[in-house]
Design a protein around this motif. Structure first.
Motif, PDB file in Angstrom:
ATOM      1  N   ARG A 276      31.469  -8.609  -2.248  1.00 54.81           N
ATOM      2  CA  ARG A 276      31.799  -8.324  -4.041  1.00 54.81           C
ATOM      3  C   ARG A 276      33.510  -6.944  -3.687  1.00 54.81           C
ATOM      4  NH1 ARG A 276      29.168  -6.252  -8.866  1.00 54.81           N
ATOM      5  NH2 ARG A 276      31.004  -6.896 -10.294  1.00 54.81           N
ATOM      6  N   ILE A 277      34.254  -7.346  -4.466  1.00 51.64           N
ATOM      7  CA  ILE A 277      35.286  -6.557  -4.569  1.00 51.64           C
ATOM      8  C   ILE A 277      35.170  -5.618  -5.687  1.00 51.64           C
ATOM      9  CG2 ILE A 277      37.414  -5.430  -4.960  1.00 51.64           C
ATOM     10  CD1 ILE A 277      37.762  -7.783  -2.763  1.00 51.64           C
ATOM     11  N   ASN A 278      34.388  -4.167  -6.259  1.00 54.03           N
ATOM     12  CA  ASN A 278      34.669  -3.926  -6.980  1.00 54.03           C
ATOM     13  C   ASN A 278      36.494  -3.084  -7.626  1.00 54.03           C
ATOM     14  OD1 ASN A 278      32.096  -3.289  -7.995  1.00 54.03           O
ATOM     15  ND2 ASN A 278      32.008  -1.652  -6.403  1.00 54.03           N
ATOM     16  N   LYS A 279      36.581  -3.391  -8.852  1.00 50.70           N
ATOM     17  CA  LYS A 279      37.800  -3.444  -9.640  1.00 50.70           C
ATOM     18  C   LYS A 279      37.538  -2.351 -10.497  1.00 50.70           C
ATOM     19  CE  LYS A 279      38.941  -7.871  -8.397  1.00 50.70           C
ATOM     20  NZ  LYS A 279      39.734  -9.536  -9.162  1.00 50.70           N
ATOM     21  N   VAL A 280      38.563  -1.230 -10.921  1.00 51.66           N
ATOM     22  CA  VAL A 280      39.033  -0.065 -11.423  1.00 51.66           C
ATOM     23  C   VAL A 280      40.208  -0.962 -11.951  1.00 51.66           C
ATOM     24  CG1 VAL A 280      39.529   1.655 -12.104  1.00 51.66           C
ATOM     25  CG2 VAL A 280      37.989   1.346 -10.047  1.00 51.66           C
ATOM     26  N   PHE A 281      40.473  -0.838 -14.095  1.00 52.87           N
ATOM     27  CA  PHE A 281      41.872  -0.780 -14.261  1.00 52.87           C
ATOM     28  C   PHE A 281      41.685   0.283 -15.153  1.00 52.87           C
ATOM     29  CE2 PHE A 281      41.610  -5.356 -13.750  1.00 52.87           C
ATOM     30  CZ  PHE A 281      40.259  -6.148 -13.495  1.00 52.87           C
ATOM     31  N   VAL A 282      43.497   0.335 -14.998  1.00 58.78           N
ATOM     32  CA  VAL A 282      44.283   1.805 -15.705  1.00 58.78           C
ATOM     33  C   VAL A 282      44.922   1.014 -16.343  1.00 58.78           C
ATOM     34  CG1 VAL A 282      45.849   2.773 -15.465  1.00 58.78           C
ATOM     35  CG2 VAL A 282      44.454   3.175 -13.791  1.00 58.78           C
ATOM     36  N   GLN A 283      44.452   1.044 -18.143  1.00 54.57           N
ATOM     37  CA  GLN A 283      45.392   0.574 -18.973  1.00 54.57           C
ATOM     38  C   GLN A 283      47.250   0.809 -19.337  1.00 54.57           C
ATOM     39  OE1 GLN A 283      43.672  -2.269 -20.406  1.00 54.57           O
ATOM     40  NE2 GLN A 283      41.956  -2.257 -19.200  1.00 54.57           N
ATOM     41  N   ARG A 284      47.740   0.217 -20.183  1.00 59.58           N
ATOM     42  CA  ARG A 284      48.712   0.137 -20.678  1.00 59.58           C
ATOM     43  C   ARG A 284      48.918   1.040 -21.764  1.00 59.58           C
ATOM     44  NH1 ARG A 284      53.078  -4.199 -21.553  1.00 59.58           N
ATOM     45  NH2 ARG A 284      53.689  -2.520 -22.764  1.00 59.58           N
ATOM     46  N   ASP A 285      49.058   2.611 -21.965  1.00 59.89           N
ATOM     47  CA  ASP A 285      49.514   3.459 -22.741  1.00 59.89           C
ATOM     48  C   ASP A 285      50.682   2.817 -23.850  1.00 59.89           C
ATOM     49  OD1 ASP A 285      49.584   5.619 -24.009  1.00 59.89           O
ATOM     50  OD2 ASP A 285      50.129   6.741 -22.519  1.00 59.89           O
ATOM     51  N   TYR A 286      50.019   2.432 -24.891  1.00 54.60           N
ATOM     52  CA  TYR A 286      50.925   2.211 -26.271  1.00 54.60           C
ATOM     53  C   TYR A 286      51.469   3.372 -26.784  1.00 54.60           C
ATOM     54  CZ  TYR A 286      50.589  -2.766 -24.519  1.00 54.60           C
ATOM     55  OH  TYR A 286      50.192  -3.563 -24.086  1.00 54.60           O
ATOM     56  N   SER A 287      50.730   4.991 -26.680  1.00 51.30           N
ATOM     57  CA  SER A 287      51.127   5.835 -27.411  1.00 51.30           C
ATOM     58  C   SER A 287      52.417   6.552 -27.946  1.00 51.30           C
ATOM     59  CB  SER A 287      50.049   7.001 -27.136  1.00 51.30           C
ATOM     60  OG  SER A 287      50.911   7.381 -25.922  1.00 51.30           O
ATOM     61  N   GLU A 288      53.088   6.023 -26.884  1.00 49.47           N
ATOM     62  CA  GLU A 288      54.658   5.750 -27.635  1.00 49.47           C
ATOM     63  C   GLU A 288      55.674   4.112 -27.773  1.00 49.47           C
ATOM     64  OE1 GLU A 288      55.909   9.122 -24.637  1.00 49.47           O
ATOM     65  OE2 GLU A 288      54.081   9.859 -24.367  1.00 49.47           O
TER      66      GLU A 288
END
Length: 128
Positions: free
Chosen positions: A8-20
């Motif tokens: 199994r491959i674990n995954k990490v997700f870096v989310q979009r930044d909508y602050s600007e």
């Protein structure tokens, strides 16, 4: 007999930044799942550079306006011969991600998946 979860491959997700606003930018917050695998500064530099590619791709300047006018005048046939500014930037982004994987992430058991492959929603980092 090997268990199905052993590969199994674990995954990490870096989310979009909508602050600007809605421009394509990703959060530079270091995911805890990467602790001990890669330095915070390396991760932040990678995300910052990815963000710069999208900023450059979405920039409008005189040259892009001129290309747009020429494309319109040729019935957009121009784009069969010449990549758009956005396409050029995305090719550079793909090359950057490939280089980062080869030199930095893969040796540490990680792999970045281009945000283009995830609909510009996230940067996926696979933990191999």
């Amino acid at each position: 007999m090997a268990h199905a979860n052993s590969n199994r491959i674990n995954k990490v997700f870096v989310q979009r930044d909508y602050s600007e606003g809605t421009a394509v930018q990703f959060q530079k917050k270091f995911p805890l799942e990467l602790e001990g695998r890669i330095s915070r500064s390396s991760f932040e530099q990678t995300v910052q550079k990815i963000n710069q590619f999208f900023t450059e791709a979405e920039k409008t300047d005189g040259a892009s306006l001129c290309r747009g006018c020429c494309a319109c005048l040729t019935g957009y046939l121009l784009y069969f011969c010449v990549d758009t500014h956005y396409e050029k930037c995305m090719k550079k982004l793909g090359q950057f991600i490939h280089e980062q994987n080869e030199s930095l992430y893969n040796p540490k058991g990680l792999a970045i998946v281009s945000p283009m492959e995830r609909g510009l929603r996230v940067i996926e980092i696979e933990i191999l």
